[in-house]
Design a protein around this motif. Sequence first.
Motif, PDB file in Angstrom:
ATOM      1  N   LEU A   1      28.830  -6.273  26.785  1.00 23.68           N
ATOM      2  CA  LEU A   1      28.598  -5.731  28.260  1.00 23.68           C
ATOM      3  C   LEU A   1      26.344  -6.474  27.774  1.00 23.68           C
ATOM      4  N   ALA A   2      26.369  -6.550  29.058  1.00 23.20           N
ATOM      5  CA  ALA A   2      24.618  -7.048  29.559  1.00 23.20           C
ATOM      6  C   ALA A   2      23.228  -6.059  29.399  1.00 23.20           C
ATOM      7  N   CYS A   3      23.937  -4.739  29.786  1.00 27.78           N
ATOM      8  CA  CYS A   3      23.367  -3.372  28.898  1.00 27.78           C
ATOM      9  C   CYS A   3      22.770  -3.003  27.766  1.00 27.78           C
TER      10      CYS A   3
ATOM     11  N   ASP B   1      11.535 -13.339  23.492  1.00 27.59           N
ATOM     12  CA  ASP B   1      11.689 -12.096  22.339  1.00 27.59           C
ATOM     13  C   ASP B   1      10.820 -11.081  22.554  1.00 27.59           C
ATOM     14  N   ARG B   2      11.517 -10.127  22.609  1.00 26.13           N
ATOM     15  CA  ARG B   2      10.878  -8.598  22.206  1.00 26.13           C
ATOM     16  C   ARG B   2      11.563  -7.510  21.783  1.00 26.13           C
ATOM     17  N   PRO B   3      10.519  -6.838  21.118  1.00 23.96           N
ATOM     18  CA  PRO B   3      12.536  -5.490  20.609  1.00 23.96           C
ATOM     19  C   PRO B   3      12.713  -4.334  21.743  1.00 23.96           C
ATOM     20  N   LEU B   4      13.130  -4.668  21.778  1.00 27.03           N
ATOM     21  CA  LEU B   4      14.738  -3.509  22.466  1.00 27.03           C
ATOM     22  C   LEU B   4      14.832  -4.245  23.834  1.00 27.03           C
ATOM     23  N   LEU B   5      15.405  -5.265  23.595  1.00 29.61           N
ATOM     24  CA  LEU B   5      15.663  -6.683  24.833  1.00 29.61           C
ATOM     25  C   LEU B   5      16.748  -7.163  24.791  1.00 29.61           C
ATOM     26  N   ASN B   6      17.688  -6.242  26.098  1.00 30.74           N
ATOM     27  CA  ASN B   6      18.920  -6.756  26.079  1.00 30.74           C
ATOM     28  C   ASN B   6      18.882  -7.607  27.436  1.00 30.74           C
ATOM     29  N   VAL B   7      20.035  -8.218  26.621  1.00 34.54           N
ATOM     30  CA  VAL B   7      19.528  -9.477  28.196  1.00 34.54           C
ATOM     31  C   VAL B   7      20.281  -9.087  29.542  1.00 34.54           C
TER      32      VAL B   7
END
Length: 115
Positions: free
Chosen positions: A78-80, A33-39
Motif C-alpha cells: 500500500l502506497a499510503c 526524503d523527509r520524516p513521515l514521507l510515504n510512497v
Amino acid sequence: MPNNNRTLTFKIFRHDPKDPCSVPHFDTFKIQDRPLLNVYLAMDEIQREQDPSLYFDICCRSNVCGSCAVNINGRPMLACKTQTKDLPDKVTIEPLRYFDFIKDVSVDKVSGSWR
C-alpha cells in the motif's frame, strides 16, 4: 528516522494504452526524503511538482481501502502505508499484476476482471 539529506530516486512505470503513441517505459524522478514521507505522498509530490500527468489511485489515505496498492520494488504494498524510511534510495513503482491495466500505475481493482 530518515536522513533529511537523502535523495530518493523513484522509477515509475508509465503507459497510457488509450494513446496510440504511448510506449511502456519508466520515468525517473528525484525527491528529498523527509520524516513521515510515504510512497503515496512522494507520488503526490511528483505529480504536483514534476509531472502532472502521473496517474495513480488513492482513496482513503488511511491504510484501509487498498486502492493505492502498487508494486514497490517488486512487492505488492500500500502506497499510503509504506514509509520511505523503510525503503532503499532507489524505489521502483509498477502497477499490480493480474488486474486490468488502466494507465501508469493504476489498475482496475473493482471489476474483478483479472488477467
